[in-house]
Scaffold this motif. Structure first.
Motif, mmCIF file in Angstrom:
data_model
loop_
_atom_site.group_PDB
_atom_site.id
_atom_site.type_symbol
_atom_site.label_atom_id
_atom_site.label_comp_id
_atom_site.label_asym_id
_atom_site.label_seq_id
_atom_site.Cartn_x
_atom_site.Cartn_y
_atom_site.Cartn_z
ATOM 1 N N LYS A 18 0.963 -1.143 -0.083
ATOM 2 C CA LYS A 18 -0.037 0.024 -0.173
ATOM 3 C C LYS A 18 0.936 1.169 -0.060
ATOM 4 N N ILE A 19 2.273 1.251 0.328
ATOM 5 C CA ILE A 19 3.039 2.193 0.224
ATOM 6 C C ILE A 19 4.521 1.693 -0.166
ATOM 7 N N ARG A 20 5.120 2.748 -0.564
ATOM 8 C CA ARG A 20 6.761 2.421 -0.891
ATOM 9 C C ARG A 20 7.362 3.340 -0.230
ATOM 10 N N LEU A 21 8.897 2.531 0.007
ATOM 11 C CA LEU A 21 9.771 3.493 0.994
ATOM 12 C C LEU A 21 10.215 4.408 0.262
ATOM 13 N N ASP A 22 10.200 4.571 -1.203
ATOM 14 C CA ASP A 22 10.756 5.800 -1.937
ATOM 15 C C ASP A 22 9.695 6.564 -2.243
ATOM 16 N N GLU A 23 8.281 6.337 -1.804
ATOM 17 C CA GLU A 23 7.472 7.084 -2.247
ATOM 18 C C GLU A 23 7.612 8.402 -1.725
ATOM 19 N N LYS A 24 7.223 9.645 -2.315
ATOM 20 C CA LYS A 24 7.418 10.949 -2.194
ATOM 21 C C LYS A 24 6.088 11.579 -1.359
ATOM 22 N N LEU A 25 6.363 11.929 -0.101
ATOM 23 C CA LEU A 25 5.381 12.661 0.514
ATOM 24 C C LEU A 25 5.538 14.100 0.785
ATOM 25 N N VAL A 26 4.718 14.849 0.289
ATOM 26 C CA VAL A 26 4.876 16.518 0.155
ATOM 27 C C VAL A 26 4.207 17.005 1.607
ATOM 28 N N MET A 27 5.031 17.912 2.003
ATOM 29 C CA MET A 27 4.708 18.548 3.178
ATOM 30 C C MET A 27 3.815 19.640 3.157
ATOM 31 N N ARG A 28 2.622 19.615 3.417
ATOM 32 C CA ARG A 28 1.445 20.605 3.346
ATOM 33 C C ARG A 28 1.155 21.385 4.746
ATOM 34 N N GLN A 29 0.967 22.617 4.270
ATOM 35 C CA GLN A 29 0.682 23.652 5.662
ATOM 36 C C GLN A 29 -0.081 22.945 6.677
ATOM 37 N N GLU A 30 -1.097 22.275 6.644
ATOM 38 C CA GLU A 30 -1.864 21.946 7.615
ATOM 39 C C GLU A 30 -1.227 20.645 8.407
ATOM 40 N N MET A 31 -0.197 20.164 7.742
ATOM 41 C CA MET A 31 0.602 19.094 8.564
ATOM 42 C C MET A 31 1.631 19.506 9.234
ATOM 43 N N VAL A 32 2.208 20.706 9.281
ATOM 44 C CA VAL A 32 3.202 21.454 9.915
ATOM 45 C C VAL A 32 2.926 21.682 11.374
ATOM 46 N N ALA A 33 3.638 21.147 12.354
ATOM 47 C CA ALA A 33 3.422 21.171 13.642
ATOM 48 C C ALA A 33 4.746 21.651 14.407
ATOM 49 N N GLU A 34 4.330 22.507 15.305
ATOM 50 C CA GLU A 34 5.271 23.116 16.445
ATOM 51 C C GLU A 34 5.723 21.788 17.305
ATOM 52 N N GLY A 35 6.786 22.112 18.131
ATOM 53 C CA GLY A 35 7.381 21.104 19.021
ATOM 54 C C GLY A 35 8.587 20.444 18.554
ATOM 55 N N SER A 36 8.481 19.154 18.696
ATOM 56 C CA SER A 36 9.689 18.318 18.618
ATOM 57 C C SER A 36 9.773 18.200 16.958
ATOM 58 N N GLY A 37 11.032 18.221 16.376
ATOM 59 C CA GLY A 37 11.633 18.049 15.004
ATOM 60 C C GLY A 37 11.970 19.167 14.297
ATOM 61 N N ASP A 38 12.599 18.996 13.148
ATOM 62 C CA ASP A 38 13.104 20.049 12.375
ATOM 63 C C ASP A 38 12.418 20.213 11.080
ATOM 64 N N LEU A 39 11.412 19.458 10.746
ATOM 65 C CA LEU A 39 10.400 19.706 9.645
ATOM 66 C C LEU A 39 9.776 21.043 9.414
ATOM 67 N N GLN A 40 9.453 21.334 10.645
ATOM 68 C CA GLN A 40 8.509 22.516 10.750
ATOM 69 C C GLN A 40 9.269 23.731 10.183
ATOM 70 N N TYR A 41 10.541 23.844 10.020
ATOM 71 C CA TYR A 41 11.485 25.023 9.550
ATOM 72 C C TYR A 41 11.564 24.963 8.132
ATOM 73 N N LEU A 42 11.369 23.730 7.450
ATOM 74 C CA LEU A 42 11.511 23.721 6.161
ATOM 75 C C LEU A 42 10.395 24.229 5.158
ATOM 76 N N PRO A 43 10.514 24.718 4.001
ATOM 77 C CA PRO A 43 9.437 25.406 3.563
ATOM 78 C C PRO A 43 8.298 24.115 3.026
ATOM 79 N N VAL A 44 6.865 24.757 2.936
ATOM 80 C CA VAL A 44 5.747 24.017 2.853
ATOM 81 C C VAL A 44 6.165 23.670 1.338
ATOM 82 N N GLY A 45 5.594 22.323 0.835
ATOM 83 C CA GLY A 45 6.051 21.814 -0.530
ATOM 84 C C GLY A 45 7.032 20.933 -0.554
#
Length: 201
Positions: A18-45
């Motif tokens: 149902k999913i592949r390891l190399d499948e690309k997931l796109v970071m949408r604005q509504e997914m951005v979360a504060e707190g732990s992690g550094d993805l929140q500081y990267l551009p939406v998209g």
């Protein structure tokens, strides 16, 4: 602790194609979360492989990565239903992260049950099981299947507090909400919060 069941659901979907390891997931604005992690500081998209997202969710406890994976695996309701089908009575996703009100729940007992199923080959293929254990930093042998094996991973200074909270919850219906440190395969300890509600007949 809610992130470990999500990781196992990810590898279960991988096994089922149902999913592949190399499948690309796109970071949408509504997914951005504060707190732990550094993805929140990267551009939406920004795009990341599914494996990278799953790895970041665990290794740096990235909240945005967790939201991306929850969404890709069918959403919080579908995942909660899957957790229940596995026999987890206290694990549920109510909101995207950061869950500041603490409505997402799990328990030490559910984690013991879940890791026992995985270790015994009940939920994942051996290949996916080994990949999953590599991400969380524990070999199958080090993980074990007994509840005592899990408690050995809890920081010695926190073990009694976790046991006391669990006994109070099971015997007196006191709300189960406890913070503790859990040892990673690297030897370092990571901060965890466990919340749960036992179902009584």
């Amino acid at each position: 602790m809610i992130k470990v069941p999500i990781l196992i659901a990810f590898f279960q979907d991988l096994d089922e194609g149902k999913i592949r390891l190399d499948e690309k997931l796109v970071m949408r604005q509504e997914m951005v979360a504060e707190g732990s992690g550094d993805l929140q500081y990267l551009p939406v998209g920004s795009q990341f492989t599914a494996l990278d997202i799953a790895t970041r969710m665990i290794t740096i406890s990235d909240n945005t990565a967790t939201n991306l994976l929850i969404d890709r695996l069918g959403g919080k309701e579908a995942l909660t239903q899957r957790f229940q089908a596995w026999g987890l009575t206290s694990t549920a996703i109510q909101h995207r992260l950061p869950d500041v009100e603490g409505t997402n729940t799990s328990s030490s007992q559910d984690l013991v049950t879940l890791l026992g199923l995985v270790s015994n080959g009940k939920l994942l293929s051996m290949r996916s099981r080994d990949r999953m254990l590599e991400i969380i930093g524990r070999s199958r042998e080090a993980l074990g299947t007994a509840q005592s094996a899990f408690f050995q991973l809890i920081h010695p200074d926190d073990q009694e507090r976790v046991l006391t909270a669990m006994r109070a919850h099971l015997q007196q219906a006191t709300p189960f909400d406890v913070e503790f440190r859990l040892q990673h395969g690297s030897g370092d300890y990571i901060d965890c919060t466990s919340r749960g509600k036992a179902q009584r007949n």
